[in-house]
Write an enzyme that holds these catalytic residues in place. Structure first.
Site, PDB file in Angstrom:
ATOM      1  N   PRO A 205       0.779  -1.208   0.015  1.00 24.44           N
ATOM      2  CG  PRO A 205      -0.034  -1.089   2.128  1.00 24.44           C
ATOM      3  CD  PRO A 205       0.683  -1.972   1.198  1.00 24.44           C
ATOM      4  CG  HIS A 206       1.680   3.093  -2.980  1.00 20.95           C
ATOM      5  ND1 HIS A 206       1.641   1.690  -3.234  1.00 20.95           N
ATOM      6  CD2 HIS A 206       1.411   3.712  -4.240  1.00 20.95           C
ATOM      7  CE1 HIS A 206       1.101   1.578  -4.856  1.00 20.95           C
ATOM      8  NE2 HIS A 206       1.086   2.640  -5.292  1.00 20.95           N
ATOM      9  CB  ALA A 207      -1.138   6.988   0.306  1.00 22.63           C
TER      10      ALA A 207
END
Length: 154
Positions: free
Chosen positions: A65-67
């Protein structure tokens, strides 16, 4: 770029049981808040927004997951080993137990992509993932992760 640039020892954790992917996103945001001072609610919102574009479960029990996070000046990461794998809507439909989350500045370009490539490439190594799974101690996990780059570079 290497894992030492992305991680601190406080950003590596073992989590016993998580009830859902959404709960895991909250745990990731809470860990990012304690390790880096992120705003937890903004972080979970950014993670969920990115996840709505498509699941970040890349297969073989791994999720990335990344943001993009406001007020961040460099790419940061965190690693979670789940003692009990969860459904993460991964591409291979296998449950996830290795989670490496990346956070980038809102205007990040190449550095974010380099970090994502580094983590993805490293966690595609089945032997490396086995080593992570067989060491349920946060300090050992941090050492394994941060030594990975120097071993690969040799």
């Amino acid at each position: 770029m290497n894992f030492m640039d992305l991680l601190t020892p406080d950003a590596v954790k073992i989590v016993g049981a998580v009830s859902s992917k959404k709960r895991l996103m909250h745990d990731i945001a809470d860990l990012a808040a304690s390790a880096y001072g992120f705003n937890a609610s903004m972080t979970v919102e950014a993670l969920m927004e990115r996840e709505s574009l498509g699941p970040t479960g890349v297969g073989h029990g791994v999720a990335l997951p990344h943001a993009r996070v406001p007020d961040l000046d460099e790419v940061k990461g965190l690693f979670i080993l789940l003692e009990k794998p969860i459904d993460f809507e991964a591409v291979d439909r296998q449950p996830v137990d290795l989670v490496f989350a990346l956070f980038a500045p809102e205007d990040a370009g190449v550095e974010h992509l380099k970090a994502l490539a580094l983590v993805s490439r490293t966690l595609r190594d089945a032997n490396f993932c086995t080593k992570l799974r067989s060491n349920p101690d946060a300090n050992k996990l941090f050492t394994i992760l941060t030594e990975a780059q120097s071993v690969q570079a040799a």
